[in-house]
Design an enzyme around this catalytic site. Structure first.
Site, PDB file in Angstrom:
ATOM      1  N   ARG A 153     -12.898   3.228  61.534  1.00  0.00           N
ATOM      2  CA  ARG A 153     -11.183   4.258  60.652  1.00  0.00           C
ATOM      3  C   ARG A 153     -10.374   4.938  61.141  1.00  0.00           C
ATOM      4  O   ARG A 153      -9.599   5.425  61.164  1.00  0.00           O
ATOM      5  CB  ARG A 153     -11.158   2.724  59.514  1.00  0.00           C
ATOM      6  CG  ARG A 153     -11.414   2.144  60.108  1.00  0.00           C
ATOM      7  CD  ARG A 153     -11.199   1.304  58.564  1.00  0.00           C
ATOM      8  NE  ARG A 153      -9.412   1.065  57.902  1.00  0.00           N
ATOM      9  CZ  ARG A 153      -9.235   1.268  56.677  1.00  0.00           C
ATOM     10  NH1 ARG A 153     -10.401   0.548  55.647  1.00  0.00           N
ATOM     11  NH2 ARG A 153      -8.339   1.245  56.155  1.00  0.00           N
TER      12      ARG A 153
ATOM     13  N   HIS B 263      -4.283   4.330  47.441  1.00  0.00           N
ATOM     14  CA  HIS B 263      -5.431   4.139  46.925  1.00  0.00           C
ATOM     15  C   HIS B 263      -6.664   5.163  48.036  1.00  0.00           C
ATOM     16  O   HIS B 263      -7.639   4.605  48.242  1.00  0.00           O
ATOM     17  CB  HIS B 263      -5.508   2.648  48.426  1.00  0.00           C
ATOM     18  CG  HIS B 263      -4.385   1.289  47.062  1.00  0.00           C
ATOM     19  ND1 HIS B 263      -4.129   0.468  48.110  1.00  0.00           N
ATOM     20  CD2 HIS B 263      -5.221   1.210  45.862  1.00  0.00           C
ATOM     21  CE1 HIS B 263      -3.807  -0.381  47.088  1.00  0.00           C
ATOM     22  NE2 HIS B 263      -4.377  -0.559  46.185  1.00  0.00           N
TER      23      HIS B 263
ATOM     24  N   GLN C 269       0.087   2.932  49.980  1.00  0.00           N
ATOM     25  CA  GLN C 269      -1.041   1.925  49.536  1.00  0.00           C
ATOM     26  C   GLN C 269      -1.903   2.040  50.770  1.00  0.00           C
ATOM     27  O   GLN C 269      -3.322   1.743  50.739  1.00  0.00           O
ATOM     28  CB  GLN C 269      -0.896   0.321  49.036  1.00  0.00           C
ATOM     29  CG  GLN C 269       0.093   0.148  48.243  1.00  0.00           C
ATOM     30  CD  GLN C 269       0.719  -1.257  48.670  1.00  0.00           C
ATOM     31  OE1 GLN C 269      -0.967  -2.696  47.678  1.00  0.00           O
ATOM     32  NE2 GLN C 269       1.456  -1.728  48.993  1.00  0.00           N
TER      33      GLN C 269
ATOM     34  N   ASP D 270      -4.420   5.569  55.533  1.00  0.00           N
ATOM     35  CA  ASP D 270      -3.518   6.799  56.242  1.00  0.00           C
ATOM     36  C   ASP D 270      -2.807   7.833  56.033  1.00  0.00           C
ATOM     37  O   ASP D 270      -2.311   8.120  55.190  1.00  0.00           O
ATOM     38  CB  ASP D 270      -3.106   5.905  57.741  1.00  0.00           C
ATOM     39  CG  ASP D 270      -1.640   5.371  57.379  1.00  0.00           C
ATOM     40  OD1 ASP D 270      -1.071   6.366  56.889  1.00  0.00           O
ATOM     41  OD2 ASP D 270      -1.287   4.013  58.030  1.00  0.00           O
TER      42      ASP D 270
ATOM     43  N   ALA E 182       9.041  -2.332  61.173  1.00  0.00           N
ATOM     44  CA  ALA E 182       9.397  -1.558  60.376  1.00  0.00           C
ATOM     45  C   ALA E 182       9.964  -0.624  60.871  1.00  0.00           C
ATOM     46  O   ALA E 182      10.770   0.403  60.288  1.00  0.00           O
ATOM     47  CB  ALA E 182       8.102  -0.940  59.556  1.00  0.00           C
TER      48      ALA E 182
HETATM   49  C1  BJW Z   1       5.000  -5.523  58.746  1.00  0.00           C
HETATM   50  C2  BJW Z   1       4.810  -5.448  60.371  1.00  0.00           C
HETATM   51  C3  BJW Z   1       5.827  -4.710  61.040  1.00  0.00           C
HETATM   52  C4  BJW Z   1       3.249  -6.470  59.522  1.00  0.00           C
HETATM   53  N1  BJW Z   1       6.589  -4.511  60.354  1.00  0.00           N
HETATM   54  N2  BJW Z   1       6.384  -5.793  58.552  1.00  0.00           N
HETATM   55  C5  BJW Z   1      -9.490 -11.662  40.664  1.00  0.00           C
HETATM   56  C6  BJW Z   1     -11.595 -10.810  40.849  1.00  0.00           C
HETATM   57  C7  BJW Z   1     -11.175  -9.361  40.584  1.00  0.00           C
HETATM   58  C8  BJW Z   1     -10.333  -8.733  41.548  1.00  0.00           C
HETATM   59  C9  BJW Z   1      -8.789  -9.064  41.106  1.00  0.00           C
HETATM   60  C10 BJW Z   1      -8.544 -10.595  40.893  1.00  0.00           C
HETATM   61  N3  BJW Z   1      -7.107 -10.635  40.339  1.00  0.00           N
HETATM   62  C11 BJW Z   1      -6.035  -9.532  40.261  1.00  0.00           C
HETATM   63  C12 BJW Z   1      -7.544  -8.608  40.992  1.00  0.00           C
HETATM   64  C13 BJW Z   1      -7.529  -7.077  41.040  1.00  0.00           C
HETATM   65  C14 BJW Z   1      -7.777  -6.832  42.374  1.00  0.00           C
HETATM   66  C15 BJW Z   1      -6.927  -7.373  42.838  1.00  0.00           C
HETATM   67  O1  BJW Z   1      -5.157  -7.431  43.319  1.00  0.00           O
HETATM   68  N4  BJW Z   1      -7.115  -8.536  44.367  1.00  0.00           N
HETATM   69  C16 BJW Z   1      -6.377  -9.322  45.201  1.00  0.00           C
HETATM   70  C17 BJW Z   1      -7.052  -9.426  46.600  1.00  0.00           C
HETATM   71  C18 BJW Z   1      -6.716 -10.255  43.867  1.00  0.00           C
HETATM   72  N5  BJW Z   1      -7.083  -5.164  42.258  1.00  0.00           N
HETATM   73  C19 BJW Z   1      -7.822  -3.818  42.370  1.00  0.00           C
HETATM   74  O2  BJW Z   1      -9.094  -4.386  42.227  1.00  0.00           O
HETATM   75  C20 BJW Z   1      -7.393  -2.831  42.939  1.00  0.00           C
HETATM   76  N6  BJW Z   1      -7.616  -2.272  41.129  1.00  0.00           N
HETATM   77  C21 BJW Z   1      -7.487  -2.313  39.780  1.00  0.00           C
HETATM   78  O3  BJW Z   1      -6.455  -3.638  39.445  1.00  0.00           O
HETATM   79  O4  BJW Z   1      -7.262  -1.582  38.912  1.00  0.00           O
HETATM   80  C22 BJW Z   1      -7.562  -2.500  37.501  1.00  0.00           C
HETATM   81  C23 BJW Z   1      -6.221  -1.764  36.689  1.00  0.00           C
HETATM   82  C24 BJW Z   1      -5.334  -0.627  37.611  1.00  0.00           C
HETATM   83  C25 BJW Z   1      -3.992  -0.155  37.339  1.00  0.00           C
HETATM   84  C26 BJW Z   1      -4.081  -0.616  36.123  1.00  0.00           C
HETATM   85  C27 BJW Z   1      -4.707  -0.618  34.531  1.00  0.00           C
HETATM   86  C28 BJW Z   1      -6.376  -1.780  35.288  1.00  0.00           C
HETATM   87  C29 BJW Z   1      -7.452  -2.309  43.284  1.00  0.00           C
HETATM   88  C30 BJW Z   1      -7.188  -2.174  44.622  1.00  0.00           C
HETATM   89  C31 BJW Z   1      -8.104  -1.832  45.958  1.00  0.00           C
HETATM   90  C32 BJW Z   1      -7.050  -1.627  47.072  1.00  0.00           C
HETATM   91  N7  BJW Z   1      -8.320  -1.305  48.524  1.00  0.00           N
HETATM   92  C33 BJW Z   1      -7.858  -1.994  49.347  1.00  0.00           C
HETATM   93  C34 BJW Z   1      -8.632  -1.177  50.509  1.00  0.00           C
HETATM   94  C35 BJW Z   1      -9.239   0.318  50.273  1.00  0.00           C
HETATM   95  C36 BJW Z   1      -8.550   0.539  50.669  1.00  0.00           C
HETATM   96  C37 BJW Z   1      -9.031   0.453  52.451  1.00  0.00           C
HETATM   97  O5  BJW Z   1      -9.531   1.065  53.373  1.00  0.00           O
HETATM   98  O6  BJW Z   1      -7.791   1.043  53.553  1.00  0.00           O
HETATM   99  O7  BJW Z   1      -6.421  -1.841  49.729  1.00  0.00           O
HETATM  100  S1  BJW Z   1      -7.854  -3.735  48.955  1.00  0.00           S
HETATM  101  C38 BJW Z   1      -6.183  -3.387  51.186  1.00  0.00           C
HETATM  102  O8  BJW Z   1      -5.050  -4.359  50.458  1.00  0.00           O
HETATM  103  C39 BJW Z   1      -5.848  -2.394  51.107  1.00  0.00           C
HETATM  104  C40 BJW Z   1      -4.439  -2.226  51.089  1.00  0.00           C
HETATM  105  O9  BJW Z   1      -3.975  -0.903  50.634  1.00  0.00           O
HETATM  106  C41 BJW Z   1      -4.080  -3.611  50.423  1.00  0.00           C
HETATM  107  C42 BJW Z   1      -2.421  -4.016  50.279  1.00  0.00           C
HETATM  108  O10 BJW Z   1      -2.716  -4.535  51.490  1.00  0.00           O
HETATM  109  P1  BJW Z   1      -1.190  -4.411  51.906  1.00  0.00           P
HETATM  110  O11 BJW Z   1      -0.863  -3.170  52.620  1.00  0.00           O
HETATM  111  O12 BJW Z   1      -0.286  -5.146  51.524  1.00  0.00           O
HETATM  112  O13 BJW Z   1      -1.495  -4.330  53.612  1.00  0.00           O
HETATM  113  P2  BJW Z   1      -1.456  -6.387  54.260  1.00  0.00           P
HETATM  114  O14 BJW Z   1      -1.913  -6.492  55.189  1.00  0.00           O
HETATM  115  O15 BJW Z   1      -1.778  -7.466  52.494  1.00  0.00           O
HETATM  116  O16 BJW Z   1       0.598  -6.764  54.424  1.00  0.00           O
HETATM  117  C43 BJW Z   1       0.789  -6.157  55.394  1.00  0.00           C
HETATM  118  C44 BJW Z   1       2.392  -6.952  55.321  1.00  0.00           C
HETATM  119  O17 BJW Z   1       3.519  -5.844  55.790  1.00  0.00           O
HETATM  120  C45 BJW Z   1       2.188  -8.017  55.311  1.00  0.00           C
HETATM  121  O18 BJW Z   1       3.102  -8.826  54.660  1.00  0.00           O
HETATM  122  C46 BJW Z   1       2.808  -8.315  57.334  1.00  0.00           C
HETATM  123  O19 BJW Z   1       4.326  -9.647  56.999  1.00  0.00           O
HETATM  124  C47 BJW Z   1       3.949  -6.972  57.030  1.00  0.00           C
HETATM  125  N8  BJW Z   1       4.161  -6.635  58.312  1.00  0.00           N
HETATM  126  N9  BJW Z   1       3.746  -5.593  60.572  1.00  0.00           N
HETATM  127  C48 BJW Z   1       6.848  -4.555  58.972  1.00  0.00           C
HETATM  128  N10 BJW Z   1       5.388  -4.235  62.312  1.00  0.00           N
END
Ligand code: BJW
Length: 231
Positions: free
Chosen positions: A59, A111, A93, A96, A222
């Site tokens: 990546r 993130h 989030q 990049d 976007a």
């Molecule tokens: C367009 C488009 C175009 C397309 N124009 N739009 C159950 C079990 C275990 C854990 C959990 C659980 N329930 C909840 C949790 C917590 C967990 C969580 O949320 N899990 C869920 C999946 C259920 N979260 C965590 O663990 C976080 N930490 C945490 O909660 O700590 C505790 C705490 C926090 C705060 C206070 C107190 C305590 C950490 C989360 C870390 C996320 N990491 C990642 C990967 C690492 C980064 C990397 O390698 O890149 O981050 S996961 C991944 O998802 C990445 C992203 O930043 C993140 C969000 O994704 P995003 O950006 O929304 O992307 P997509 O693909 O989902 O959506 C793209 C959108 O764009 C779509 O809607 C498309 O339609 C749209 N789109 N083209 C406009 N051209």
């Protein structure tokens, strides 16, 4: 925008899609060949660090490729920040660096960042543009294999949360762009902004999971909808 005093923008993978970086949850998504728990959890890294290094090296190379450039949405947000008189904060989030390449300055990478590595012993963070693996020597302790990508994996605490909540609690406009609203805590930011009395806007390709929380929704790529909304 002149009627607002404090803006918070949240971006997700969708804002970088038109720059050629894959989103996470699309059918051609980044995770396709990898199970999330293998490459984006501390346990996955403990189990097989070389796999995780390879995944993030791939990546990082994609990001450093000259063909990967900020798009019209990144540029429009940087221009908004420059001309806006009030308080502005862009929370991404994304790992990049396309927002900063476009000129954004008030930016929080909640993130982490692909271009940085962290020492597991000292927690010191370094810029790291090259491949990373178990044979990379750490700059702070000189040891092998102590560096990990400076990325927030599942179960880890996202970065600069106090600063983010502080800005959310006093914003009067909250704009969410290109995020599916599936990952906590970013998917709860709209509720914090609403509680602060902010106007809330979703700009996305399609309705996100949090769609109903937003006062205004505009759907489209976007590169089209962001410039049209912020100019
Ligand atoms: C367009 C488009 C175009 C397309 N124009 N739009 C159950 C079990 C275990 C854990 C959990 C659980 N329930 C909840 C949790 C917590 C967990 C969580 O949320 N899990 C869920 C999946 C259920 N979260 C965590 O663990 C976080 N930490 C945490 O909660 O700590 C505790 C705490 C926090 C705060 C206070 C107190 C305590 C950490 C989360 C870390 C996320 N990491 C990642 C990967 C690492 C980064 C990397 O390698 O890149 O981050 S996961 C991944 O998802 C990445 C992203 O930043 C993140 C969000 O994704 P995003 O950006 O929304 O992307 P997509 O693909 O989902 O959506 C793209 C959108 O764009 C779509 O809607 C498309 O339609 C749209 N789109 N083209 C406009 N051209």
């Amino acid at each position: 925008m002149a009627r607002f005093g404090s803006i918070v923008v949240l971006t997700g993978a969708g804002v970088s899609a038109e720059s050629g970086l894959k989103t996470f949850r699309a059918s051609d998504g980044l995770w396709e060949d990898h199970r999330i728990e293998d490459v984006a959890t501390p346990e996955g890294f403990q189990r097989d660090p070389e796999l995780v290094y390879r995944f993030y090296n791939m990546r990082r190379r994609q990001l450093m490729d000259p063909s990967t450039q900020p798009n019209l949405a990144h540029q429009a947000l940087a221009e908004l920040e420059q001309r806006f008189d009030g308080e502005f904060c862009l929370v991404t989030q994304n790992v990049d660096n396309l927002h900063e390449q476009a000129g954004s300055r008030s930016l929080i990478h909640m993130h982490g960042e692909l271009t940085k590595a962290r020492c597991l012993d000292s927690s010191e963070v370094f810029e790291h543009l090259e491949d990373l693996d178990g044979s990379t020597r750490c700059r702070c302790c000189g040891e092998l294999g102590t560096l990990r990508p400076d990325i927030v994996w599942f179960g880890e605490m996202p970065m600069q949360m106090d600063q983010i909540y502080d800005r959310l609690e006093r914003c009067d406009l909250f704009i969410s762009i290109g995020t599916s609203g599936t990952v906590y805590p970013a998917n709860g930011f709209v509720q914090v902004a609403l509680a602060a009395g902010a106007h809330t806007v979703e700009l996305n390709l399609e309705p996100s999971r949090q769609e109903s929380a937003f006062a205004e929704q505009i759907y489209g790529p976007a590169g089209d909808v962001v410039p049209a909304f912020v100019r």
